[in-house]
Motif scaffolding. Structure first.
Motif, PDB file in Angstrom:
ATOM      1  N   VAL A  45       0.852  -1.178   0.000  1.00 26.29           N
ATOM      2  CA  VAL A  45       0.000   0.000   0.000  1.00 26.29           C
ATOM      3  C   VAL A  45       0.891   1.232   0.000  1.00 26.29           C
ATOM      4  O   VAL A  45       1.777   1.365   0.846  1.00 26.29           O
ATOM      5  CB  VAL A  45      -0.927   0.018   1.234  1.00 26.29           C
ATOM      6  N   LEU A  46       0.658   2.121  -0.962  1.00 27.54           N
ATOM      7  CA  LEU A  46       1.376   3.396  -1.015  1.00 27.54           C
ATOM      8  C   LEU A  46       0.535   4.438  -0.284  1.00 27.54           C
ATOM      9  O   LEU A  46      -0.610   4.690  -0.666  1.00 27.54           O
ATOM     10  CB  LEU A  46       1.600   3.820  -2.467  1.00 27.54           C
ATOM     11  N   ILE A  47       1.089   5.012   0.767  1.00 21.79           N
ATOM     12  CA  ILE A  47       0.426   6.072   1.520  1.00 21.79           C
ATOM     13  C   ILE A  47       1.078   7.390   1.137  1.00 21.79           C
ATOM     14  O   ILE A  47       2.282   7.587   1.337  1.00 21.79           O
ATOM     15  CB  ILE A  47       0.535   5.839   3.042  1.00 21.79           C
ATOM     16  N   VAL A  48       0.276   8.300   0.571  1.00 21.76           N
ATOM     17  CA  VAL A  48       0.767   9.608   0.148  1.00 21.76           C
ATOM     18  C   VAL A  48       0.116  10.660   1.046  1.00 21.76           C
ATOM     19  O   VAL A  48      -1.086  10.911   0.955  1.00 21.76           O
ATOM     20  CB  VAL A  48       0.432   9.883  -1.330  1.00 21.76           C
ATOM     21  N   GLU A  49       0.896  11.230   1.921  1.00 21.34           N
ATOM     22  CA  GLU A  49       0.398  12.193   2.913  1.00 21.34           C
ATOM     23  C   GLU A  49       1.556  13.079   3.326  1.00 21.34           C
ATOM     24  O   GLU A  49       2.633  12.580   3.654  1.00 21.34           O
ATOM     25  CB  GLU A  49      -0.163  11.441   4.117  1.00 21.34           C
ATOM     26  N   ASP A  50       1.345  14.405   3.297  1.00 20.67           N
ATOM     27  CA  ASP A  50       2.447  15.312   3.626  1.00 20.67           C
ATOM     28  C   ASP A  50       2.645  15.512   5.122  1.00 20.67           C
ATOM     29  O   ASP A  50       3.747  15.824   5.557  1.00 20.67           O
ATOM     30  CB  ASP A  50       2.286  16.659   2.920  1.00 20.67           C
ATOM     31  N   TYR A  51       1.617  15.305   5.935  1.00 18.32           N
ATOM     32  CA  TYR A  51       1.788  15.440   7.386  1.00 18.32           C
ATOM     33  C   TYR A  51       2.306  14.138   7.971  1.00 18.32           C
ATOM     34  O   TYR A  51       1.644  13.103   7.907  1.00 18.32           O
ATOM     35  CB  TYR A  51       0.473  15.847   8.056  1.00 18.32           C
ATOM     36  N   GLU A  52       3.503  14.219   8.543  1.00 19.92           N
ATOM     37  CA  GLU A  52       4.171  13.016   9.042  1.00 19.92           C
ATOM     38  C   GLU A  52       3.352  12.286  10.103  1.00 19.92           C
ATOM     39  O   GLU A  52       3.295  11.050  10.109  1.00 19.92           O
ATOM     40  CB  GLU A  52       5.557  13.362   9.587  1.00 19.92           C
ATOM     41  N   ASP A  53       2.696  13.018  10.994  1.00 22.64           N
ATOM     42  CA  ASP A  53       1.889  12.374  12.032  1.00 22.64           C
ATOM     43  C   ASP A  53       0.748  11.560  11.428  1.00 22.64           C
ATOM     44  O   ASP A  53       0.492  10.430  11.831  1.00 22.64           O
ATOM     45  CB  ASP A  53       1.320  13.408  13.008  1.00 22.64           C
ATOM     46  N   SER A  54       0.062  12.142  10.460  1.00 23.60           N
ATOM     47  CA  SER A  54      -1.041  11.441   9.794  1.00 23.60           C
ATOM     48  C   SER A  54      -0.534  10.226   9.030  1.00 23.60           C
ATOM     49  O   SER A  54      -1.138   9.157   9.066  1.00 23.60           O
ATOM     50  CB  SER A  54      -1.769  12.376   8.829  1.00 23.60           C
TER      51      SER A  54
ATOM     52  N   LEU B 155      -2.422  -0.847  -3.874  1.00 20.19           N
ATOM     53  CA  LEU B 155      -3.412   0.149  -3.470  1.00 20.19           C
ATOM     54  C   LEU B 155      -2.681   1.446  -3.159  1.00 20.19           C
ATOM     55  O   LEU B 155      -1.563   1.422  -2.635  1.00 20.19           O
ATOM     56  CB  LEU B 155      -4.163  -0.329  -2.220  1.00 20.19           C
ATOM     57  N   ILE B 156      -3.335   2.578  -3.466  1.00 19.73           N
ATOM     58  CA  ILE B 156      -2.770   3.885  -3.141  1.00 19.73           C
ATOM     59  C   ILE B 156      -3.788   4.658  -2.314  1.00 19.73           C
ATOM     60  O   ILE B 156      -4.950   4.781  -2.708  1.00 19.73           O
ATOM     61  CB  ILE B 156      -2.413   4.687  -4.409  1.00 19.73           C
ATOM     62  N   LEU B 157      -3.336   5.176  -1.171  1.00 20.73           N
ATOM     63  CA  LEU B 157      -4.130   6.101  -0.356  1.00 20.73           C
ATOM     64  C   LEU B 157      -3.535   7.482  -0.608  1.00 20.73           C
ATOM     65  O   LEU B 157      -2.412   7.771  -0.169  1.00 20.73           O
ATOM     66  CB  LEU B 157      -4.059   5.726   1.119  1.00 20.73           C
ATOM     67  N   MET B 158      -4.253   8.335  -1.345  1.00 20.03           N
ATOM     68  CA  MET B 158      -3.705   9.587  -1.871  1.00 20.03           C
ATOM     69  C   MET B 158      -4.339  10.811  -1.217  1.00 20.03           C
ATOM     70  O   MET B 158      -5.550  11.034  -1.349  1.00 20.03           O
ATOM     71  CB  MET B 158      -3.947   9.647  -3.378  1.00 20.03           C
ATOM     72  N   ASP B 159      -3.523  11.597  -0.528  1.00 24.41           N
ATOM     73  CA  ASP B 159      -3.975  12.894  -0.027  1.00 24.41           C
ATOM     74  C   ASP B 159      -4.173  13.798  -1.239  1.00 24.41           C
ATOM     75  O   ASP B 159      -3.468  13.686  -2.245  1.00 24.41           O
ATOM     76  CB  ASP B 159      -2.925  13.468   0.930  1.00 24.41           C
ATOM     77  N   ILE B 160      -5.136  14.718  -1.154  1.00 29.06           N
ATOM     78  CA  ILE B 160      -5.401  15.623  -2.274  1.00 29.06           C
ATOM     79  C   ILE B 160      -4.528  16.870  -2.204  1.00 29.06           C
ATOM     80  O   ILE B 160      -3.984  17.318  -3.196  1.00 29.06           O
ATOM     81  CB  ILE B 160      -6.898  16.017  -2.309  1.00 29.06           C
TER      82      ILE B 160
ATOM     83  N   THR C 167      -8.459  12.878   2.418  1.00 30.49           N
ATOM     84  CA  THR C 167      -8.275  14.317   2.546  1.00 30.49           C
ATOM     85  C   THR C 167      -9.097  14.870   3.699  1.00 30.49           C
ATOM     86  O   THR C 167     -10.087  14.273   4.104  1.00 30.49           O
ATOM     87  CB  THR C 167      -8.647  15.027   1.227  1.00 30.49           C
ATOM     88  N   ALA C 168      -8.673  16.006   4.210  1.00 32.63           N
ATOM     89  CA  ALA C 168      -9.414  16.681   5.265  1.00 32.63           C
ATOM     90  C   ALA C 168     -10.421  17.663   4.675  1.00 32.63           C
ATOM     91  O   ALA C 168     -11.218  18.237   5.382  1.00 32.63           O
ATOM     92  CB  ALA C 168      -8.447  17.409   6.199  1.00 32.63           C
TER      93      ALA C 168
END
Length: 86
Positions: free
Chosen positions: A5-14, A49-54, A83-84
């Motif tokens: 699973v590729l997790i794409v998120e800029d906030y390290e905590d998230s 699978l990719i979980l992509m932040d917008i 996304t939030a």
């Protein structure tokens, strides 16, 4: 063989929380902090699978998704927007 699973998120905590959660279900996690890294990680690791932040720095998630969808081997890979934004 372990699914990736590729997790794409800029906030390290998230990103760390999502990684913990996904790994707890037995998946291998690949991480990216922006759209450029997401495209690079897709090409190098071919996730299932990719979980992509917008909202991402440098290249946003929608643009990264369009680039990834341009690759022949991406057509059967689900990309889920995370996304939030409401």
């Amino acid at each position: 063989m372990q699914k990736k699973v590729l997790i794409v998120e800029d906030y390290e905590d998230s990103r760390s929380f999502m990684k913990f959660l996904v790994e707890s279900y037995g998946y291998q996690v690949i991480e990216a902090a922006d759209g450029i890294e997401a495209v690079d990680r897709f090409k190098n690791f071919h996730p299932d699978l990719i979980l992509m932040d917008i909202s991402l720095p440098t290249v946003d998630g929608l643009t990264a998704t369009k680039v990834i969808r341009g690759f022949n081997d991406s057509q059967n890979v689900p990309i889920i927007a995370v996304t939030a934004f409401g």
